[in-house]
Design an enzyme around this catalytic site. Structure first.
Site, PDB file in Angstrom:
ATOM      1  N   HIS A  82       0.841  -1.186   0.000  1.00 33.31           N
ATOM      2  CA  HIS A  82       0.000   0.000   0.000  1.00 33.31           C
ATOM      3  C   HIS A  82       0.873   1.230   0.000  1.00 33.31           C
ATOM      4  CE1 HIS A  82      -3.659   2.320   0.717  1.00 33.31           C
ATOM      5  NE2 HIS A  82      -2.851   3.136   1.348  1.00 33.31           N
ATOM      6  N   ASP A 161     -14.596   2.856   6.431  1.00 32.82           N
ATOM      7  CA  ASP A 161     -13.502   3.643   5.837  1.00 32.82           C
ATOM      8  C   ASP A 161     -13.945   4.285   4.526  1.00 32.82           C
ATOM      9  OD1 ASP A 161     -10.710   4.543   5.472  1.00 32.82           O
ATOM     10  OD2 ASP A 161     -10.876   3.260   3.718  1.00 32.82           O
ATOM     11  N   ARG A 168     -13.592  12.730   4.650  1.00 26.96           N
ATOM     12  CA  ARG A 168     -12.364  13.446   5.012  1.00 26.96           C
ATOM     13  C   ARG A 168     -11.791  14.178   3.814  1.00 26.96           C
ATOM     14  NH1 ARG A 168      -8.913   8.784   6.393  1.00 26.96           N
ATOM     15  NH2 ARG A 168      -7.241  10.294   6.560  1.00 26.96           N
ATOM     16  N   SER A 183      -7.368   4.199   8.644  1.00 26.92           N
ATOM     17  CA  SER A 183      -7.946   4.024   7.308  1.00 26.92           C
ATOM     18  C   SER A 183      -7.159   2.968   6.523  1.00 26.92           C
ATOM     19  CB  SER A 183      -7.910   5.374   6.579  1.00 26.92           C
ATOM     20  OG  SER A 183      -8.138   5.211   5.213  1.00 26.92           O
ATOM     21  N   LYS A 187      -8.182  -1.365   6.091  1.00 30.35           N
ATOM     22  CA  LYS A 187      -8.343  -1.979   4.754  1.00 30.35           C
ATOM     23  C   LYS A 187      -7.347  -3.108   4.547  1.00 30.35           C
ATOM     24  CE  LYS A 187      -7.969   1.972   2.604  1.00 30.35           C
ATOM     25  NZ  LYS A 187      -8.286   3.386   2.455  1.00 30.35           N
TER      26      LYS A 187
HETATM   27  N1  URA Z   1      -4.788   6.410   2.009  1.00 32.96           N
HETATM   28  C1  URA Z   1      -5.831   5.824   2.629  1.00 32.96           C
HETATM   29  O1  URA Z   1      -6.281   4.771   2.241  1.00 32.96           O
HETATM   30  N2  URA Z   1      -6.363   6.447   3.680  1.00 32.96           N
HETATM   31  C2  URA Z   1      -5.906   7.611   4.145  1.00 32.96           C
HETATM   32  O2  URA Z   1      -6.432   8.107   5.115  1.00 32.96           O
HETATM   33  C3  URA Z   1      -4.828   8.214   3.502  1.00 32.96           C
HETATM   34  C4  URA Z   1      -4.280   7.582   2.435  1.00 32.96           C
END
Ligand code: URA
Length: 433
Positions: A82, A161, A168, A183, A187
């Protein structure tokens, strides 16, 4: 529990209890807490932060807000990566096929762009025919048979999320350390991979602007992943300068194809090879040196690029578009941007460069906006480059001519000039394991 009391408590800098956090997430996911209250809560967290304990509970509550993927059939070979997001970040398109060509099992859920440029899902969807949504069983079968599949975060995976991140994004609360940690990690944990490699981007084009903040975020995500029994690595990488030469969805697909054939720009190649090596090391149990050599060889002998074609074809995309780029979406309006003066480029405000590409159509200003898959920027010069007045700095691609002027103005505002070269910047700041 009244939501307003939790907002006030957090606004005044107090820690919330586990029960309060779980109720906030459950209530917001169920639609019982309205967006305006959740936005106020996110802003309170932005200013007051959260303790490690609160962040851990928030992550867990968000992970449990929906379905979780069971990747146990892949044992310790499953691997995910990620990136915390940046400008020109097409690393997934490059590292996923490299790792799969070396025996890793990359089962990845990915997001759409909510910042200035498109996300991996938008980039993949710019390939004609590519199916970003697959039924779960088909997704898992594809990982089993070819070693990788990438789908949009969909259905009922971390719905908390999905809602909160979109909120957000339009309320100025993305850049909060505990909210980013929860967040991303909710995931990643729900998506099920045993090995997780995080690419924490640092600099003017990232959420995280300083190395200290980057380390803090990486450490907090690594700790939460380990707490939940995952094998975690975080690589801290430079996002003070856009990554590679291209920004924009189909343009980045093209650059990924070039990089997988060993023709990418040096910064992109270096960062991708390091991320891929870390993933291979984690999921194959090889040493770092063996992993790095294997990654290099997979590019040299063509196996990484063959895997890229196989993957795109498996998800319905046109594999010929990865070699004949005229099969990718083409922008009808193409314009060069010329240097307004001579000198060295001493800095780029990379977020502004991302905004310029968004103004051309490559990203979304609002969550409902459509993306123009062909829009974007090709950079001919980056920080450290010496240019003469009138030399080409960049090429802009868009579908609407009237987008050129505001985008050019934003782009030129992003550049700093000087008469001596700036100090070289590292591409990789460090690794946290
Ligand atoms: N990427 C994400 O998935 N969430 C965030 O809050 C910031 C970057």
């Amino acid at each position: 529990m009244r939501m307003v009391d939790c907002i006030v408590k957090k606004r005044d800098g107090q820690a919330l209890s586990e029960e309060e956090i779980r109720q906030i997430i459950a209530g917001y996911t169920a639609g019982e807490i309205p967006d305006y209250q959740m936005a106020a809560f996110a802003m309170a967290v932005y200013f007051q932060g959260m303790t490690d304990g609160e962040t851990a509970v928030l992550t867990d509550a968000m992970m449990r807000s929906g379905d979780r993927l069971d990747l146990s059939r892949f044992g310790k070979e499953s691997v995910d990566k990620h990136s915390t997001g940046g400008v020109g970040d097409k690393t997934t398109l490059i590292v996923a096929p490299i790792v799969a060509s070396l025996g890793g099992k990359v089962a990845k859920m990915t997001g759409r762009g909510l910042g200035h440029t498109g996300g991996t899902a938008d980039k993949l969807e710019s390939i004609p025919g590519f199916r970003i949504s697959l039924p779960e069983e088909e997704f898992l079968r594809q990982v089993e048979s070819i070693g990788l599949a990438v789908i949009a975060q969909s259905g009922n995976l971390t719905p908390a999320d999905k809602k909160l991140y979109a909120l957000r994004d339009v309320t100025g609360t993305v850049e909060s350390m505990p909210l980013i940690t929860a967040s991303i990690m909710s995931k990643k944990l729900a998506a099920g991979s045993y090995n997780i490699v995080l690419d924490v981007k640092i600099g003017s084009g990232a959420f995280v602007k300083t190395l200290d903040q980057g380390r803090q975020l990486a450490q907090s995500m690594v700790a939460i992943g380990k707490h939940w029994g995952r094998n975690m690595t975080a690589v801290l990488t430079n996002m003070d300068i856009p990554l590679g030469a291209y920004i924009g969805n189909s343009l980045e697909v093209m650059e990924a194809a070039e990089t997988l054939q060993g023709r990418g720009s040096r910064d992109l190649q270096t960062v991708c090879q390091e991320l891929a090596a870390r993933m291979v090391m984690a999921c194959r149990g090889w040493s770092l040196e063996e992993s790095r050599q294997a990654v290099e060889k997979s590019i040299e002998d063509g196996s990484a690029f063959r895997k890229f074609r196989q993957w795109i074809a498996a998800q319905g995309g046109d594999p010929l578009a990865l070699e004949d780029y005229s099969r990718l979406p083409q922008a009808p309006v193409v314009q060069k941007v010329l240097a307004p003066c001579s000198g060295y480029l001493t800095g780029m405000d990379t977020e502004k460069i991302g905004q310029a590409s968004m103004l051309l159509g490559a990203g979304r200003a609002q969550k409902e906006d459509a993306i123009d898959p062909a829009a974007g920027i090709c950079l001919a010069a980056k920080t450290g480059g010496q240019v003469e007045k009138g030399q080409v700095l960049a090429t802009f691609y868009t579908s609407e001519e009237e987008k050129l002027i505001p985008a050019e103005s934003e782009f030129l505002k992003a550049l700093s000039w000087g008469q001596t070269p700036p100090p070289a910047q590292p591409l990789i700041y460090g690794v946290i394991e």
